[in-house]
Scaffold this active site. Structure first.
Site, PDB file in Angstrom:
ATOM      1  N   LYS A 289      34.800  27.480  -7.302  1.00 29.08           N
ATOM      2  CA  LYS A 289      33.768  26.137  -7.694  1.00 29.08           C
ATOM      3  C   LYS A 289      32.458  26.650  -8.012  1.00 29.08           C
ATOM      4  CE  LYS A 289      33.976  21.779  -8.032  1.00 29.08           C
ATOM      5  NZ  LYS A 289      33.450  21.882  -9.222  1.00 29.08           N
TER       6      LYS A 289
ATOM      7  N   LYS B  86      27.998  28.287  -0.046  1.00 28.41           N
ATOM      8  CA  LYS B  86      27.660  26.836   0.200  1.00 28.41           C
ATOM      9  C   LYS B  86      29.013  26.317   0.364  1.00 28.41           C
ATOM     10  CE  LYS B  86      24.927  25.578  -3.232  1.00 28.41           C
ATOM     11  NZ  LYS B  86      24.549  24.948  -4.683  1.00 28.41           N
TER      12      LYS B  86
ATOM     13  N   LYS C 136      30.312  30.288 -11.015  1.00 23.27           N
ATOM     14  CA  LYS C 136      29.196  29.767 -11.839  1.00 23.27           C
ATOM     15  C   LYS C 136      29.496  30.121 -13.273  1.00 23.27           C
ATOM     16  CE  LYS C 136      25.561  27.244 -10.978  1.00 23.27           C
ATOM     17  NZ  LYS C 136      25.266  26.236  -9.753  1.00 23.27           N
TER      18      LYS C 136
ATOM     19  N   THR D  35      23.752  15.294  -5.100  1.00 19.36           N
ATOM     20  CA  THR D  35      22.926  16.581  -4.737  1.00 19.36           C
ATOM     21  C   THR D  35      21.660  15.733  -3.907  1.00 19.36           C
ATOM     22  OG1 THR D  35      23.468  17.668  -6.441  1.00 19.36           O
ATOM     23  CG2 THR D  35      21.435  18.405  -5.488  1.00 19.36           C
TER      24      THR D  35
ATOM     25  N   ASN E 204      17.704  15.637 -12.638  1.00 20.42           N
ATOM     26  CA  ASN E 204      18.724  14.622 -11.810  1.00 20.42           C
ATOM     27  C   ASN E 204      18.540  14.864 -10.453  1.00 20.42           C
ATOM     28  OD1 ASN E 204      21.221  13.395 -11.141  1.00 20.42           O
ATOM     29  ND2 ASN E 204      22.341  15.293 -10.868  1.00 20.42           N
TER      30      ASN E 204
ATOM     31  N   SER F 158      31.703  16.837  -5.595  1.00 21.54           N
ATOM     32  CA  SER F 158      32.729  17.410  -6.483  1.00 21.54           C
ATOM     33  C   SER F 158      34.005  17.652  -6.020  1.00 21.54           C
ATOM     34  CB  SER F 158      32.137  18.852  -7.027  1.00 21.54           C
ATOM     35  OG  SER F 158      31.436  18.739  -7.992  1.00 21.54           O
TER      36      SER F 158
HETATM   37  N1  GLU Z   1      25.857  22.899  -9.623  1.00 28.57           N
HETATM   38  C1  GLU Z   1      25.948  22.431  -8.390  1.00 28.57           C
HETATM   39  C2  GLU Z   1      25.371  23.335  -7.462  1.00 28.57           C
HETATM   40  O1  GLU Z   1      24.596  24.496  -7.754  1.00 28.57           O
HETATM   41  C3  GLU Z   1      27.188  21.943  -8.207  1.00 28.57           C
HETATM   42  C4  GLU Z   1      28.527  22.620  -8.194  1.00 28.57           C
HETATM   43  C5  GLU Z   1      29.638  21.723  -8.092  1.00 28.57           C
HETATM   44  O2  GLU Z   1      29.712  20.662  -7.967  1.00 28.57           O
HETATM   45  O3  GLU Z   1      30.866  22.459  -8.126  1.00 28.57           O
HETATM   46  O4  GLU Z   1      25.744  23.264  -6.198  1.00 28.57           O
END
Ligand code: GLU
Length: 428
Positions: free
Chosen positions: A68, A92, A104, A188, A219, A356
């Site tokens: 993810k 994370k 990513k 976030t 954002n 998410s």
């Molecule tokens: N881009 C966000 C992060 O760095 C969210 C990633 C997601 O929702 O999968 O955590």
């Protein structure tokens, strides 16, 4: 910077390994990404010409579930950066106990130079290139820097066209009308707010005696600045990629957000109804913002903002990392030695991936939650894991970053063991 971002990111892992007993298999596996894809995306531009963009998707680890992570559109996107971001996503998700691994994606592009149609063709082209690599049970993209719900909607739609079926759970952060979750756009910032509200009282800090500077007014940064302002914190400085503003008496964040929306820049203004006045303020660079004498500093822009070069200029007492990787490992050690409390990205900004996950769950169950339900679940998760990491940091007498890595490593280690490692077979 000569050293790669990934080499630096891996140092956090090395530091944490001293405090956790893991099988050698696990340690070895966590050193390398599972797979890295580099793609060329041909895009027909509005003037008829063809441009090829470079895109990436790295799946770092999927031991705990489908991988993810977001997709970043930025001129500086590179394989090294995407790999580091995928590594952080792995931790994370483990830290928040979300049943996902880490990934990513990114495209090397300045999206501000593209028309909306070009952006749509680029986003659909990216999905064409990675479609065999993603899926609701395989790898699930989401928004990141300079990507948004509209882009996620195009990506989901393109995947559905390719697969000839409706799979909303393949992408998160979509517009709510096509399966997005309520509260994902602000998740976030909301998650970071819960973490800040949970941790600062441990240092006997109240909002009204706490000054804050926020680097990054996108954002996450703008929304968090507003949440803090509403809760009574004195937000004295904010900046975007063009630079920032500082006003000792505190800024009126909603007015600045409205101004930025209308003018694509920021200025310190106070609006009452339709009457707006520009108030006294100082113009700052992003570098100067980081060196302000404030209580709380929130880097919410890009990585490597605080390094060995400028770390000694930092005067804040607390740093909450809303961006991914804003502090490098050398600066980390200096901040720790100076007694500055750093709260790490893999906890502080995890609200985004948490909602998410909620979106993915809602897509798969077909039952959609209210905003209150989403935020309540988010708060529960953020507070629970923040407390656990805090306790771990006290138990081990380590900084919050190391505690978070130790905590995430334990979950990753258990999952890897359960699938079979040498130690598991020998001791099991
Ligand atoms: N881009 C966000 C992060 O760095 C969210 C990633 C997601 O929702 O999968 O955590």
């Amino acid at each position: 910077m000569s050293e790669s971002l990934f080499t630096d990111a891996s140092r956090r892992l090395e530091r944490a390994l001293k405090y956790v007993s893991l099988s050698e298999d696990t340690i070895e596996r966590l050193k390398y990404p599972k797979s890295s894809l580099i793609v060329s995306i041909p895009v027909r531009m509005d003037d008829g010409s063809l441009r090829i963009f470079q895109g990436y998707r790295v799946r770092y680890d999927d031991t705990r579930g489908p991988s993810k992570g977001g997709v970043r559109y930025h001129p500086k996107v590179s394989l090294d950066e995407v790999q580091s971001l995928a590594f952080w996503m792995t931790f994370k998700c483990a830290v928040l106990n979300i049943p996902f691994g880490g990934a990513k994606g990114g495209i090397t592009v300045n999206p501000k130079e593209l028309s909306k149609l070009e952006l749509e063709r680029l986003s659909r082209g990216y999905v064409d290139a990675i479609a065999d690599f993603i899926g609701p049970d395989v790898d699930i993209p989401a928004p990141d820097v300079y990507t948004n719900p509209m882009i996620m909607g195009w990506m989901m739609d393109q995947y559905n066209i390719i697969k000839r079926q409706l799979s909303p759970a393949v992408v998160t952060g979509k517009p709510v009308t096509i399966g997005g979750s309520l509260g994902r756009d602000t998740a976030t910032a909301t998650g970071a707010f819960f973490v800040i509200q949970n941790l600062l009282p441990k240092f006997n800090r109240t909002p009204w005696e706490t000054t804050v500077a926020v680097q990054g007014f996108g954002n996450a940064g703008a929304e968090l600045a507003e949440l803090l302002w509403k809760a009574g914190y004195k937000v004295v400085a904010v900046s975007d990629s063009q630079g920032g503003i500082h006003a000792k008496q505190g800024l009126d964040i909603p007015s600045i957000r409205r101004f930025k929306e209308a003018n694509k820049g920021i200025k310190a203004i106070y609006c009452e109804g339709s009457v707006c006045n520009i108030v006294e303020h100082e113009i700052l660079t992003n570098e100067q913002l980081l060196a302000l004498d404030v209580d709380v500093l929130v880097p919410a822009a890009l990585e490597n903002q605080i390094t060995a070069q400028n770390v000694n200029d930092v005067k804040a007492k607390f740093i909450f990392e809303v961006a991914n990787g804003p502090i490098d490992s050398a600066a980390d050690l200096i901040l720790e030695a100076r007694g500055i409390q750093v709260f790490p990205d893999i906890l502080v900004n995890a609200g985004g991936v948490t909602v998410s996950y909620f979106e993915w769950v809602q897509n798969r169950s077909g039952l959609y939650w209210t905003l209150e339900e989403v935020n309540q679940r988010l708060q529960h998760k953020m507070v629970e894991e923040t407390e656990a990491i805090w306790t771990k940091s006290q138990e081990l007498s380590v900084c919050m970053r190391t505690a978070a890595y130790v905590y995430g490593l334990q979950r990753l280690g258990e999952a890897m063991n359960a699938k079979g490692t040498r130690d598991y077979y020998l001791n099991g």
